[in-house]
Design a protein around this motif. Structure first.
Motif, short mmCIF file in Angstrom:
data_model
loop_
_atom_site.label_atom_id
_atom_site.label_comp_id
_atom_site.label_asym_id
_atom_site.label_seq_id
_atom_site.Cartn_x
_atom_site.Cartn_y
_atom_site.Cartn_z
N THR A 65 -36.99 -15.73 -24.38
CA THR A 65 -37.07 -14.22 -24.39
C THR A 65 -38.59 -13.84 -24.72
O THR A 65 -38.87 -12.77 -24.49
N THR A 69 -37.59 -10.92 -22.21
CA THR A 69 -37.10 -10.19 -23.17
C THR A 69 -35.41 -10.59 -23.67
O THR A 69 -34.93 -11.27 -22.82
N THR A 70 -34.98 -9.60 -24.63
CA THR A 70 -33.56 -9.72 -24.93
C THR A 70 -32.72 -9.17 -23.99
O THR A 70 -31.42 -9.35 -24.14
N ASP A 71 -33.23 -7.96 -23.29
CA ASP A 71 -32.49 -7.14 -22.29
C ASP A 71 -32.65 -7.86 -20.87
O ASP A 71 -33.66 -7.50 -20.41
N GLY A 76 -39.12 -8.35 -17.34
CA GLY A 76 -39.73 -8.90 -18.50
C GLY A 76 -41.42 -9.18 -18.13
O GLY A 76 -41.75 -8.37 -17.26
#
Length: 133
Positions: A65, A69-71, A76
């Protein structure tokens, strides 16, 4: 022929089954074949692996991440500022269509995050998690 993976493996649920596309099956098969005998890929383990902070790699990339990223349905960014397409195949359908490309990025990213190559099991788990996005 499509490979059916029970949703319990992919999504932590027993409600449905997830059908891999032929391309996804092609990408996943060598990792599962190279894994320990009796290994079954787990989206739950893949998710935990993807979101965990790991030691041994570069200090500025302790987790997947860090760049992705976390989404995972959103873009990213590399540490150098270059955009990275979303990881979710539901957003970028061709994301996992080239086995050589997938292997190349596993090799690079695992070394950056873990300080070593990922195991076949880690790759298979991560892929079934990502395929289910």
């Amino acid at each position: 022929m499509r490979l059916l993976i029970p949703a319990a493996i992919l999504l932590g649920s027993t409600v449905t089954a997830f059908a891999l596309t032929p391309s996804q099956t092609t990408i996943l098969k060598p990792y599962v074949s190279s894994a320990q005998p009796g290994f079954t890929p787990s989206a739950e383990r893949g998710r935990a692996f993807f979101f965990a902070n790991h030691g041994g790699g570069k200090a500025d990339t302790p987790a997947c991440t860090s760049c992705h990223t976390t989404d995972l349905k959103k873009p990213g960014q590399t540490r150098a500022g270059k955009a990275i397409d979303p990881m979710a195949p539901s957003v970028v359908p061709t994301r996992y269509s080239d086995a050589a490309e997938v292997d190349k990025w596993f090799r690079r990213n695992c070394k950056d995050v873990l300080g070593r190559e990922c195991t076949a099991e880690e790759k298979a788990d991560a892929l079934v998690f990502l395929f289910g996005l």
